[in-house]
Design a protein around this motif. Structure first.
Motif, mmCIF file in Angstrom:
data_model
loop_
_atom_site.group_PDB
_atom_site.id
_atom_site.type_symbol
_atom_site.label_atom_id
_atom_site.label_comp_id
_atom_site.label_asym_id
_atom_site.label_seq_id
_atom_site.Cartn_x
_atom_site.Cartn_y
_atom_site.Cartn_z
ATOM 1 N N ARG A 9 -2.616 9.141 19.147
ATOM 2 C CA ARG A 9 -2.664 7.680 19.071
ATOM 3 C C ARG A 9 -3.871 7.190 19.869
ATOM 4 N N ARG A 10 -4.754 6.414 19.192
ATOM 5 C CA ARG A 10 -6.024 6.043 19.819
ATOM 6 C C ARG A 10 -6.287 4.546 19.665
ATOM 7 N N PRO A 11 -7.054 3.962 20.614
ATOM 8 C CA PRO A 11 -7.425 2.550 20.515
ATOM 9 C C PRO A 11 -8.719 2.363 19.718
ATOM 10 N N PHE A 12 -8.793 1.255 18.980
ATOM 11 C CA PHE A 12 -9.999 0.880 18.244
ATOM 12 C C PHE A 12 -10.192 -0.622 18.385
ATOM 13 N N LEU A 13 -11.417 -1.055 18.114
ATOM 14 C CA LEU A 13 -11.749 -2.473 18.119
ATOM 15 C C LEU A 13 -12.127 -2.855 16.696
ATOM 16 N N TRP A 14 -11.467 -3.877 16.139
ATOM 17 C CA TRP A 14 -11.691 -4.256 14.744
ATOM 18 C C TRP A 14 -12.020 -5.734 14.639
ATOM 19 N N PHE A 15 -13.135 -6.020 13.977
ATOM 20 C CA PHE A 15 -13.510 -7.382 13.628
ATOM 21 C C PHE A 15 -13.633 -7.469 12.114
ATOM 22 N N SER A 16 -12.934 -8.435 11.528
ATOM 23 C CA SER A 16 -12.998 -8.612 10.073
ATOM 24 C C SER A 16 -14.211 -9.428 9.689
ATOM 25 N N SER A 17 -14.741 -9.143 8.524
ATOM 26 C CA SER A 17 -15.859 -9.901 7.984
ATOM 27 C C SER A 17 -15.478 -11.367 7.818
ATOM 28 N N PRO A 18 -16.436 -12.293 7.983
ATOM 29 C CA PRO A 18 -16.151 -13.705 7.689
ATOM 30 C C PRO A 18 -15.717 -13.929 6.248
ATOM 31 N N GLU A 19 -16.081 -12.999 5.349
ATOM 32 C CA GLU A 19 -15.643 -13.057 3.951
ATOM 33 C C GLU A 19 -14.418 -12.161 3.802
ATOM 34 N N PRO A 20 -13.230 -12.712 3.572
ATOM 35 C CA PRO A 20 -11.987 -11.925 3.606
ATOM 36 C C PRO A 20 -11.976 -10.720 2.670
ATOM 37 N N ARG A 21 -12.633 -10.818 1.520
ATOM 38 C CA ARG A 21 -12.589 -9.720 0.550
ATOM 39 C C ARG A 21 -13.746 -8.740 0.704
ATOM 40 N N ASP A 22 -14.561 -8.951 1.691
ATOM 41 C CA ASP A 22 -15.730 -8.098 1.892
ATOM 42 C C ASP A 22 -15.291 -6.735 2.418
ATOM 43 N N LYS A 23 -15.712 -5.673 1.749
ATOM 44 C CA LYS A 23 -15.369 -4.320 2.173
ATOM 45 C C LYS A 23 -16.497 -3.639 2.949
ATOM 46 N N ARG A 24 -17.651 -4.265 3.026
ATOM 47 C CA ARG A 24 -18.760 -3.651 3.755
ATOM 48 C C ARG A 24 -18.384 -3.501 5.233
ATOM 49 N N THR A 25 -18.552 -2.302 5.754
ATOM 50 C CA THR A 25 -18.023 -2.005 7.096
ATOM 51 C C THR A 25 -18.986 -1.145 7.897
ATOM 52 N N VAL A 26 -19.152 -1.494 9.161
ATOM 53 C CA VAL A 26 -19.894 -0.682 10.122
ATOM 54 C C VAL A 26 -18.894 -0.038 11.070
ATOM 55 N N ILE A 27 -18.982 1.279 11.231
ATOM 56 C CA ILE A 27 -18.228 1.983 12.269
ATOM 57 C C ILE A 27 -19.194 2.221 13.428
ATOM 58 N N PHE A 28 -18.874 1.631 14.576
ATOM 59 C CA PHE A 28 -19.803 1.596 15.703
ATOM 60 C C PHE A 28 -19.395 2.579 16.793
ATOM 61 N N PHE A 29 -20.358 3.401 17.216
ATOM 62 C CA PHE A 29 -20.168 4.357 18.314
ATOM 63 C C PHE A 29 -21.041 3.893 19.480
ATOM 64 N N HIS A 30 -20.415 3.505 20.585
ATOM 65 C CA HIS A 30 -21.155 2.896 21.682
ATOM 66 C C HIS A 30 -21.899 3.927 22.528
ATOM 67 N N GLY A 31 -22.670 3.437 23.484
ATOM 68 C CA GLY A 31 -23.425 4.293 24.380
ATOM 69 C C GLY A 31 -22.588 4.743 25.565
ATOM 70 N N ASN A 32 -23.238 5.425 26.487
ATOM 71 C CA ASN A 32 -22.562 5.920 27.683
ATOM 72 C C ASN A 32 -22.298 4.774 28.655
ATOM 73 N N ALA A 33 -21.379 5.005 29.585
ATOM 74 C CA ALA A 33 -21.027 4.015 30.611
ATOM 75 C C ALA A 33 -20.586 2.690 30.003
ATOM 76 N N GLU A 34 -20.033 2.732 28.808
ATOM 77 C CA GLU A 34 -19.485 1.561 28.125
ATOM 78 C C GLU A 34 -18.098 1.909 27.594
ATOM 79 N N ASP A 35 -17.331 0.884 27.277
ATOM 80 C CA ASP A 35 -16.080 1.089 26.562
ATOM 81 C C ASP A 35 -15.844 -0.120 25.659
ATOM 82 N N LEU A 36 -14.750 -0.108 24.922
ATOM 83 C CA LEU A 36 -14.510 -1.147 23.918
ATOM 84 C C LEU A 36 -14.475 -2.542 24.526
ATOM 85 N N GLN A 37 -13.843 -2.670 25.677
ATOM 86 C CA GLN A 37 -13.713 -3.998 26.264
ATOM 87 C C GLN A 37 -15.043 -4.526 26.797
ATOM 88 N N LEU A 38 -15.925 -3.639 27.216
ATOM 89 C CA LEU A 38 -17.227 -4.068 27.706
ATOM 90 C C LEU A 38 -18.155 -4.518 26.574
#
Length: 293
Positions: free
Chosen positions: A40-69
């Motif tokens: 079980r893992r945490p993720f951060l999800w933001f939906s597109s301003p267009e509800p039916r839009d399927k275009r998606t970026v999966i983002f991998f952050h840098g070091n010394a960062e986390d989802l909340q930062l």
């Protein structure tokens, strides 16, 4: 030095993590026998301003960062790019180290997180792999390249595109920049070797190409811009038909103009090379600058 020991030098989680809750953070678990499943893992999800839009970026952050930062910056990025954004958390970082039965940070663990994120987008959100762009910043550039190859090898899923922001040639080369060649020999040659991983996505190497955009600030003193230029040149020499580079003159490692340095070049590239990425994006103002980008 083995990879397990190298991981203790490569991965540097932030010292403290905010305890504040966010409506954009969710927890998910894939079936145990599935790639990346059983945790079980945490993720951060933001939906597109267009509800039916399927275009998606999966983002991998840098070091010394986390989802909340990085949450505030990713919110602006989502609005600017007008797409969905899913950000992953590495084992041992942020909320993932606060959960019961949390994983230790490791290279294999980061790969599992990537497969988990991709499976969630495709299986739960109904997004076709060709509509997914993998965006890796700094440390995140390495798991992004491996995920694109692993998705095809294991599942025959063809990713739509890749954005590498402040990427490095290899961890060994980064160590050489700081400690000289003698110090770099402590790092295994196969420890996040992006040059080798990129080569496997080039046609002349017998691989399948994925459109790739390399972004690297000319004022980056953490990972010098020659890393990004070397990766770009190697791919061009290997016959990659859809790779481009953009090297903004005023960008550092951690400070980029959202509009000029990131959104404009990324959207222009994706519209040319990734099917389904064709709609015009409303730009944000010139003055907006992002810390994590």
């Amino acid at each position: 030095m083995g990879l397990s020991l190298a991981a203790s030098f490569v991965f540097l989680p932030p010292d403290q993590t905010s305890q504040a809750s966010s409506k954009h953070i969710f927890w998910d678990e894939r079936p145990a026998k599935a790639p990346g499943g059983g945790v079980r893992r945490p993720f951060l999800w933001f939906s597109s301003p267009e509800p039916r839009d399927k275009r998606t970026v999966i983002f991998f952050h840098g070091n010394a960062e986390d989802l909340q930062l990085i949450e505030a910056d990713l919110f602006l990025f989502t609005k600017a790019m007008k797409c969905n954004v899913l950000a992953v958390e590495y084992p041992g970082y942020g909320l993932s180290r606060q959960s019961k039965g949390s994983e230790e940070v490791s290279f294999a663990g980061v790969e599992d997180v990537g497969m988990h994120a991709l499976a969630y987008c495709c299986q739960e959100q109904g997004i076709h792999p060709s509509q997914i762009v993998l965006h890796g910043r700094s440390l995140g550039s390495a798991p992004v390249l491996r995920l694109a190859q692993q998705a095809y090898d294991l599942l025959r899923w063809e990713i739509g595109g890749i954005i590498l922001q402040c990427p490095f040639i290899s961890i060994r080369q980064v160590a050489a920049d700081y400690a000289g060649m003698a110090g770099s020999l402590l790092i295994p040659s196969d420890c996040y070797n992006n040059m080798d991983a990129l080569q496997r996505l080039c046609p002349k190497s017998g691989g399948r190409f994925v459109p790739i955009l390399i972004l690297h600030g000319e004022l980056d003193k953490v990972i010098k811009p020659y890393h990004g230029r070397a990766l770009l040149q190697q791919a061009l020499d290997s016959g990659h038909p859809a790779i481009e580079g953009h090297f903004p003159s005023n960008a550092t490692h951690n400070h980029w103009s959202l509009r000029e340095d990131l959104v404009k070049p990324a959207d222009s590239f994706l519209q040319r090379h990734v099917e389904g990425w064709r709609e015009e994006v409303p730009w944000l103002g010139n003055g907006i600058s992002l810390r994590c980008f």
